[in-house]
Design a protein around this motif. Sequence first.
Motif, PDB file in Angstrom:
ATOM      1  N   UNK A   1      -3.880  -4.967  10.011  1.00  0.00           N
ATOM      2  CA  UNK A   1      -5.315  -4.950   9.750  1.00  0.00           C
ATOM      3  C   UNK A   1      -5.585  -4.335   8.390  1.00  0.00           C
ATOM      4  N   UNK A   2      -6.555  -4.856   7.674  1.00  0.00           N
ATOM      5  CA  UNK A   2      -6.931  -4.323   6.374  1.00  0.00           C
ATOM      6  C   UNK A   2      -8.422  -4.577   6.146  1.00  0.00           C
ATOM      7  N   UNK A   3      -9.228  -3.516   6.093  1.00  0.00           N
ATOM      8  CA  UNK A   3     -10.682  -3.679   5.924  1.00  0.00           C
ATOM      9  C   UNK A   3     -11.056  -4.523   4.715  1.00  0.00           C
ATOM     10  N   UNK A   4     -10.280  -4.447   3.630  1.00  0.00           N
ATOM     11  CA  UNK A   4     -10.612  -5.198   2.428  1.00  0.00           C
ATOM     12  C   UNK A   4     -10.538  -6.705   2.650  1.00  0.00           C
ATOM     13  N   UNK A   5      -9.799  -7.125   3.689  1.00  0.00           N
ATOM     14  CA  UNK A   5      -9.671  -8.553   3.965  1.00  0.00           C
ATOM     15  C   UNK A   5     -10.613  -9.028   5.066  1.00  0.00           C
ATOM     16  N   UNK A   6     -11.352  -8.117   5.666  1.00  0.00           N
ATOM     17  CA  UNK A   6     -12.177  -8.454   6.827  1.00  0.00           C
ATOM     18  C   UNK A   6     -13.280  -9.459   6.496  1.00  0.00           C
ATOM     19  N   UNK A   7     -13.672  -9.555   5.243  1.00  0.00           N
ATOM     20  CA  UNK A   7     -14.694 -10.528   4.859  1.00  0.00           C
ATOM     21  C   UNK A   7     -14.106 -11.924   4.702  1.00  0.00           C
ATOM     22  N   UNK A   8     -12.774 -12.025   4.699  1.00  0.00           N
ATOM     23  CA  UNK A   8     -12.112 -13.304   4.478  1.00  0.00           C
ATOM     24  C   UNK A   8     -11.500 -13.882   5.742  1.00  0.00           C
ATOM     25  N   UNK A   9     -11.004 -13.008   6.646  1.00  0.00           N
ATOM     26  CA  UNK A   9     -10.356 -13.458   7.871  1.00  0.00           C
ATOM     27  C   UNK A   9     -10.767 -12.567   9.030  1.00  0.00           C
ATOM     28  N   UNK A  10     -10.603 -13.071  10.246  1.00  0.00           N
ATOM     29  CA  UNK A  10     -10.894 -12.286  11.449  1.00  0.00           C
ATOM     30  C   UNK A  10      -9.651 -11.528  11.887  1.00  0.00           C
ATOM     31  N   UNK A  11      -9.824 -10.255  12.237  1.00  0.00           N
ATOM     32  CA  UNK A  11      -8.736  -9.456  12.792  1.00  0.00           C
ATOM     33  C   UNK A  11      -9.008  -9.170  14.260  1.00  0.00           C
ATOM     34  N   UNK A  12      -7.994  -9.336  15.095  1.00  0.00           N
ATOM     35  CA  UNK A  12      -8.122  -8.928  16.497  1.00  0.00           C
ATOM     36  C   UNK A  12      -8.058  -7.408  16.576  1.00  0.00           C
ATOM     37  N   UNK A  13      -8.354  -6.829  17.741  1.00  0.00           N
ATOM     38  CA  UNK A  13      -8.054  -5.405  17.921  1.00  0.00           C
ATOM     39  C   UNK A  13      -6.549  -5.165  17.732  1.00  0.00           C
ATOM     40  N   UNK A  14      -6.196  -3.951  17.362  1.00  0.00           N
ATOM     41  CA  UNK A  14      -4.783  -3.612  17.170  1.00  0.00           C
ATOM     42  C   UNK A  14      -4.042  -3.614  18.504  1.00  0.00           C
ATOM     43  N   UNK A  15      -2.776  -4.022  18.471  1.00  0.00           N
ATOM     44  CA  UNK A  15      -1.949  -3.949  19.681  1.00  0.00           C
ATOM     45  C   UNK A  15      -0.781  -2.975  19.512  1.00  0.00           C
ATOM     46  N   UNK A  16      -0.399  -2.668  18.259  1.00  0.00           N
ATOM     47  CA  UNK A  16       0.661  -1.702  17.981  1.00  0.00           C
ATOM     48  C   UNK A  16       0.257  -0.870  16.775  1.00  0.00           C
ATOM     49  N   UNK A  17       0.487   0.439  16.844  1.00  0.00           N
ATOM     50  CA  UNK A  17       0.257   1.348  15.719  1.00  0.00           C
ATOM     51  C   UNK A  17       1.606   1.852  15.209  1.00  0.00           C
ATOM     52  N   UNK A  18       1.766   1.832  13.875  1.00  0.00           N
ATOM     53  CA  UNK A  18       3.011   2.274  13.253  1.00  0.00           C
ATOM     54  C   UNK A  18       2.682   3.232  12.122  1.00  0.00           C
ATOM     55  N   UNK A  19       3.387   4.358  12.065  1.00  0.00           N
ATOM     56  CA  UNK A  19       3.196   5.315  10.973  1.00  0.00           C
ATOM     57  C   UNK A  19       3.718   4.740   9.661  1.00  0.00           C
ATOM     58  N   UNK A  20       2.921   4.874   8.601  1.00  0.00           N
ATOM     59  CA  UNK A  20       3.346   4.519   7.252  1.00  0.00           C
ATOM     60  C   UNK A  20       3.598   5.798   6.464  1.00  0.00           C
ATOM     61  N   UNK A  21       4.744   5.851   5.792  1.00  0.00           N
ATOM     62  CA  UNK A  21       5.111   7.056   5.059  1.00  0.00           C
ATOM     63  C   UNK A  21       5.970   6.657   3.857  1.00  0.00           C
ATOM     64  N   UNK A  22       6.806   7.573   3.374  1.00  0.00           N
ATOM     65  CA  UNK A  22       7.592   7.323   2.164  1.00  0.00           C
ATOM     66  C   UNK A  22       9.065   7.692   2.378  1.00  0.00           C
ATOM     67  N   UNK A  23       9.922   6.974   1.647  1.00  0.00           N
ATOM     68  CA  UNK A  23      11.330   7.321   1.523  1.00  0.00           C
ATOM     69  C   UNK A  23      11.543   7.838   0.105  1.00  0.00           C
ATOM     70  N   UNK A  24      12.220   8.973  -0.029  1.00  0.00           N
ATOM     71  CA  UNK A  24      12.511   9.526  -1.355  1.00  0.00           C
ATOM     72  C   UNK A  24      14.023   9.624  -1.530  1.00  0.00           C
ATOM     73  N   UNK A  25      14.515   9.499  -2.778  1.00  0.00           N
ATOM     74  CA  UNK A  25      15.958   9.501  -3.011  1.00  0.00           C
ATOM     75  C   UNK A  25      16.572  10.886  -2.894  1.00  0.00           C
ATOM     76  N   UNK A  26      17.887  10.927  -2.912  1.00  0.00           N
ATOM     77  CA  UNK A  26      18.620  12.200  -2.848  1.00  0.00           C
ATOM     78  C   UNK A  26      18.198  13.099  -4.006  1.00  0.00           C
ATOM     79  N   UNK A  27      18.019  14.375  -3.698  1.00  0.00           N
ATOM     80  CA  UNK A  27      17.654  15.342  -4.710  1.00  0.00           C
ATOM     81  C   UNK A  27      16.192  15.370  -5.083  1.00  0.00           C
ATOM     82  N   UNK A  28      15.371  14.586  -4.423  1.00  0.00           N
ATOM     83  CA  UNK A  28      13.947  14.554  -4.761  1.00  0.00           C
ATOM     84  C   UNK A  28      13.276  15.886  -4.435  1.00  0.00           C
ATOM     85  N   UNK A  29      12.383  16.368  -5.324  1.00  0.00           N
ATOM     86  CA  UNK A  29      11.646  17.596  -5.030  1.00  0.00           C
ATOM     87  C   UNK A  29      10.471  17.356  -4.100  1.00  0.00           C
TER      88      UNK A  29
END
Length: 279
Positions: free
Chosen positions: A117-145
Motif C-alpha cells: 500500500x502507498x498513499x501517494x498511489x491511492x489516487x491512481x489505483x485501488x488498494x484493498x485492506x492490508x492482509x500482512x504487515x512487514x517491518x521495513x528497516x535497514x542493513x548496514x555493512x561491517x564496521x558501520x557506526x
Amino acid sequence: MVSHASSLFVLLRVGAIVTAIAGSFLLESCATAPQASPAARAELAPGGKLRAGINYGNVVLATKDPKTGALNGVHVDLARELARRAGVAIELVGYDSAGAMVDGLKRGALDVALLSAEPARASEINFSPAYVDIDATYLVPAGSPIRDVADIDRAGTRVAIAAKSAYEFFLSRNLKHAKLVAGPGTFGAYDVFVSAKLDALVGIRPRLVIESEKLPGSRVLAGRFMAIEQTIASPRERDAAARYVREFIEEAKASGLIARMLADHAVRGVSVSPPAPAS
C-alpha cells in the motif's frame, strides 16, 4: 474372529463419516466465503481471466524459479484463491519490481496486483485492506557506526533503495539529509549497495536478514521506519471488483487462511494484519 466382510463394513463406515465431516467443513467454508456478483466477476476478469501481477522481487512472499520461470509463494497462493472463489481463470504475470506492476495496472495490462500500500498511489489505483504487515528497516555493512534507524538521516549517508517502491515514496518525503540511491528493483538495490559501497540498504526485515548472511559483519538495524502493508491493488473505476477483493481479504484474515499460507511457506518475521475498519 472378525470376518473380512465386517472389516470392510467398518472401513466403509469410517470413510463415510470422514467424508461427511470433510463435506461439512467445505460447506461451512463456502458459506462464509464472499460470493462474487456478476458485476464483480466482470470487472475482475474483463478479458475472461484474472491477470494477477506477482512481484517476485519481494522474495519473502513470492519467488520465481530461475530455471522454469514458475512463480511460487504466499502471493501466488492468494491470487489463485481469489480467482477460484470468484469463479474465473487466472493468469499469473511476474514482475521484478513493484513500480513495474503499478505501471501494468495503470496501462490495463493487469486486473490485480499483489502490492504494498502507498498513499501517494491511492489516487491512481485501488488498494484493498492490508492482509500482512512487514517491518521495513535497514542493513548496514561491517564496521558501520550506524546503530539505530534514527541514525540514518544524516548528511553524507547514502542509502540504496528499490526504485518506485513503497519505501522510496515514504523515505523521499521523510528523510531530510540522507541521500537515496535507487536501483532497478529489490535485487538491483542490493547490487548498488554492494558495488557502490553505500552506507545502508533499505528493505523488509526478513529479506535483509537473508542478505546479511552474504555479507560478513553486516547488521540489520533494530526498530523500523515503517510497516509495509501488503494489499491486493486493482485499477480505478472498477468499484465492484474492489469491493469484492476487500470482502475476500477480510474473510481470508478472519478465517485463518492468511496465517495458514504463511505457515505453509515457512514465512517468518511478518504478521497478519488486523481487521480493517468498517467502510
